[in-house]
Enzyme design. Sequence first.
Site, short mmCIF file in Angstrom:
data_model
loop_
_atom_site.label_atom_id
_atom_site.label_comp_id
_atom_site.label_asym_id
_atom_site.label_seq_id
_atom_site.Cartn_x
_atom_site.Cartn_y
_atom_site.Cartn_z
N CYS A 36 -2.80 11.57 41.06
CA CYS A 36 -1.84 10.56 41.51
C CYS A 36 -0.53 10.59 40.74
O CYS A 36 0.53 10.28 41.30
CB CYS A 36 -2.46 9.16 41.42
SG CYS A 36 -3.28 8.81 39.85
N HIS A 63 2.64 4.17 39.98
CA HIS A 63 2.87 4.89 38.73
C HIS A 63 4.37 5.11 38.58
O HIS A 63 5.02 5.67 39.47
CB HIS A 63 2.16 6.25 38.75
CG HIS A 63 0.66 6.15 38.69
ND1 HIS A 63 -0.02 4.97 38.50
CD2 HIS A 63 -0.30 7.11 38.77
CE1 HIS A 63 -1.32 5.20 38.47
NE2 HIS A 63 -1.52 6.49 38.64
#
Lengths: 349, 349, 349, 349
Positions: free
Chosen positions: D149, D241
Amino acid sequence: MVSRRLDVGILGATGMVGQQFIMQLANHPWFRIAWLGASERSEGKKYRDLAWRLSAPRPAEVDDMVVEAAAPGRAPRIMFSGLDSKVAGEIEREFAAAGHFVVSNARNYRMEQFVPLLVPEVNPDHLKLIPLQQQAKGWKGAIVTNPNCATVPLVMALAAARHFEPARVMISTMQAVSGAGYPGVASLDILSNLVPFIDGEEEKIQTESLKIMGTLQTDRVVPHPMVVSAQTTRVPVINGHTETISVQFTNKPSLEDLKAAFRGFTAKPQQLGCPSAPKQPVQVMDEPNRPQPRLDVEREGGMAVFIGRVRPCPVFDYKFVALGHNTVRGAAGAAVLNAELMLAEKLFD
Amino acid sequence: MVSRRLDVGILGATGMVGQQFIMQLANHPWFRIAWLGASERSEGKKYRDLAWRLSAPRPAEVDDMVVEAAAPGRAPRIMFSGLDSKVAGEIEREFAAAGHFVVSNARNYRMEQFVPLLVPEVNPDHLKLIPLQQQAKGWKGAIVTNPNCATVPLVMALAAARHFEPARVMISTMQAVSGAGYPGVASLDILSNLVPFIDGEEEKIQTESLKIMGTLQTDRVVPHPMVVSAQTTRVPVINGHTETISVQFTNKPSLEDLKAAFRGFTAKPQQLGCPSAPKQPVQVMDEPNRPQPRLDVEREGGMAVFIGRVRPCPVFDYKFVALGHNTVRGAAGAAVLNAELMLAEKLFD
Amino acid sequence: MVSRRLDVGILGATGMVGQQFIMQLANHPWFRIAWLGASERSEGKKYRDLAWRLSAPRPAEVDDMVVEAAAPGRAPRIMFSGLDSKVAGEIEREFAAAGHFVVSNARNYRMEQFVPLLVPEVNPDHLKLIPLQQQAKGWKGAIVTNPNCATVPLVMALAAARHFEPARVMISTMQAVSGAGYPGVASLDILSNLVPFIDGEEEKIQTESLKIMGTLQTDRVVPHPMVVSAQTTRVPVINGHTETISVQFTNKPSLEDLKAAFRGFTAKPQQLGCPSAPKQPVQVMDEPNRPQPRLDVEREGGMAVFIGRVRPCPVFDYKFVALGHNTVRGAAGAAVLNAELMLAEKLFD
Amino acid sequence: MVSRRLDVGILGATGMVGQQFIMQLANHPWFRIAWLGASERSEGKKYRDLAWRLSAPRPAEVDDMVVEAAAPGRAPRIMFSGLDSKVAGEIEREFAAAGHFVVSNARNYRMEQFVPLLVPEVNPDHLKLIPLQQQAKGWKGAIVTNPNCATVPLVMALAAARHFEPARVMISTMQAVSGAGYPGVASLDILSNLVPFIDGEEEKIQTESLKIMGTLQTDRVVPHPMVVSAQTTRVPVINGHTETISVQFTNKPSLEDLKAAFRGFTAKPQQLGCPSAPKQPVQVMDEPNRPQPRLDVEREGGMAVFIGRVRPCPVFDYKFVALGHNTVRGAAGAAVLNAELMLAEKLFD
């Protein structure tokens, strides 16, 4: 008062409550940590090689202690138990049967007929259950328990106002994540969130408070006649359970008399000079927005209960906010104070 | 039902509530944002050049609108007010006097004798105060208000159970930071913390709920005879006020009847097909740990109230947890639903 | 070493940095708080009647002190300044001109030619700028500054490794909300969020670090020839700035030599026995997931820098994580250590 | 383009990634969820009876589906895998051997020679590895993977600037807790804290990015010659993120050319009209304090990468901030887009 430090042991020494026990007992004037017990996974390891999860650094005196199996034998006579309730039932019984005094934070024996559910400021006379317990069980040792972490601020406040005869109590709690141990609450469940449910917690508050405030009779504690209703919620706070409380009294005091009763509350552990006893066990804050867990929970070493916003309640008589440190006054510190009272009352002689 | 969208304006269009109004009114089937008003600081600027603080992107239809001074004149007849209470008193009066219908989220006029404090599912008949208001004030327009954000979940639940005659209500709230606007609550006050005090909030809950549940008589609303006691706390949650509630009824229902009353609750805005009306305004969740603000608050567009943990209360009859979206159902969405009801009731004709 | 405590004053005594100054100076072995100055709003009030925002309780010794206007006159010779940069420029100059030594946390004079930008472990010799400053300005007093809170952990680490000649430095910071003062960061901006921008912060880190590590020559500090690039982010942490750092050295050490240099770092304030000097100013943690702000930032009284995860960098030579306490080592504690060094170096004689 | 929806299955359908797969595939124009597989614990249960952990409500179409064992047999030809890496290795191989196309989010096969590590905008030609994979393994099916990710935002940015030949890359990440699954990160570890360590994450970013940006040659992908250094930190954010990135290019562009390259980036999935493809895969934000995870991560359905603060870097050429949705663009959405590309490229025919 105590000429030399008594050896004590800690059951469940690697868990969150066990680590808090180490913090409360390191450099304790009356006790000395002489023995650490935990599950097989940690047995035989030096304590310094195990995970330490508190923000305060690990006290040096346990660094080189080797963790032993959670079984009697070489353990000292006075044992503190931070065991998980899944195993506490059996292990604590085993120790008591082998002659140990088990001062326990586990919930397993709290509501048993002959087991003191002790808050030293509230019901020190319940220690008289111990001989009955020893006789009934055939033990040379005994088990003494402290209440659930959320029960402590409530009963401290009610005990301070006992004279006015609390009759009906409504309490809604906002409880810190440290109360659930480690790993405990998942971050995905609590970041910018709250969970209005803690399994079994409301029942504990509703029943434990009655026993603690209860009257010792020949062979049992008669529960206090008040009725308590609790709603419990987990909130994203590290330490400190905050509680909104409304109380109806049988002898309704004036607002000033109620505050004075809170402020003036003092009891046996203060009179006996127990080292962990806060000078003023219930502290009233006058600022309109206090107590707050992050700002206030560590005051007085986490052993006092902080009360704020004492004011009339349109439905009952008075309402207020109470705050207590769940891992100190609501767990390890509570048990240590229990043991201090027992020592001062010469129960270990 | 409505052939073309009616022009509406937004007072306080740059604040948090004003931005939420823009979200609720963009692409609204009945209304069209035609006018934005704010303080002098923003006057004359294109809306796209002002700070946008919601996580949902700014609707394109306001991008090129020029913000005007908060004064009547070119503003449409129907006005939504997200004004701060410091200025709402004067500006709203000025608009009403000039013939505008001011559908306001501000607290200033909520408790005035002839001003409807409206929750469309609860007291739609209170709109009949409008002619009295116009007569008393000599206005062609009128002011209609929605309650404080923390009051809505409570009165929705109580209205659903109105038949059982709520008599005594104890409520403890855990309120999101968005309820305090922007910048609002300082991060140092709320990170890993909570603040058991919100200025004026408890009084609002205790009084507004009685007026909303009250009975309309010739020239006034007679407050509901129940008694409400509130404790209010700010918690580190973005959106969603969670409330623990205990209720004593005059006609105590069975647990199943109470749940059925919650589930079956439907009212005027549902019957009239108001676009913002949730199909089921009170939704009962059966999972033991729900509702939770982060998981549930955006369901049903934030317009329903979610209730969980309905269970007996040892002190009163029943206790439960309620959750409502404070900036939607508790503010801008509430006002938009008020205006929808007014339109459906032909008050704007 | 010091026979009696010297009187000191605090400028900006009611702000966050001012309150931290009070914490650092209460019961200080060398200094005694004798004077508190703040803006007109607080002038004439007792300190106990003003808001206290730290979690540690307010030291009793300031309770009854009356706050004075921020002007020289009755103020002591040694002044600590926690003034906001908007007013620090003028007020600090005024005090220095009036003969006071102003030990300042404000940014206004940090980059001035004759003003020491002091980190006692790194550039104690920069104090030699003081006579030049006094001569150039015609002052009997002087201004000495400490760096921006995010600069301190970086320069402490680089100074410990100075011998290896850092040449290129990449740093990304994750900074606590307390660094923005009170009310500072709005909770709506930072709950479950981060903000990758702090106005002016990157420039401060990139320039202040070069001056601090620079070489004192006849009449100026020649900046260190390294190049630093910083990215700065605000994160939902209360106290402690965490920094990920990659460094390329001119004389690349072995990994072990780098760690040994960190661990063995000691300097003037340690040798002179300054009370606030941490015994080991740079502490290397071996656990793979440390340092962490909540667990580590209060260790060593918040005066040490904690370094973890020292490892090779595929792009530069080594990378590591550094943590420092932004309101202690990065603000009030830094200034107090500066004053201790000045006293030990007999600059106040 | 697609006449009817193709049946697909989900492996690991009860985990966090599996639930995100259900969100991405419910009402998908090309695919239809026809099969759910999970571990024995859930086998035979209706999906509605299992815990649902996302804030978006569970799509009705899976309510009555019965979870099957994670074994081929009745499963559709196209399978999405959200399996934990502990079991993904064996189960995915078994499915591929049985003729299924396994579009996997697990890390197990990402770096294998013949397995495409696919980002449709970056390396769609790597799908040509599939026949080689089938030949080498003797499979009729195949495994196609998406990256870690935290790798996605980086390679999307670098691919948009590929023409300028990135040579050295420094990246520091601040990663959301949802990246660790459920229960994942303990609340005690992350409330008001951050953890500067995520096991194995830095290596994944440093190696996966080179393979994705690599050049397909006869029988393998030659890694891109750039060097990447990553530091990774867990922060108290729910989703998203955030990454601070500095890049040195071989052909250094002007700042405007770099921004234009980000803004103008478009690729195969956009040209082929893949339903999950964001119209503009890399979006540059001009506000100085963006992107922010809470405000921006859900835009464009979580499938775009948001870049802000593009500016010169004193050490390398340029630095900027990138944000990507870790459970959408970094996990389930990535795999769904992979499958869409495979379908559009007629790999399933």
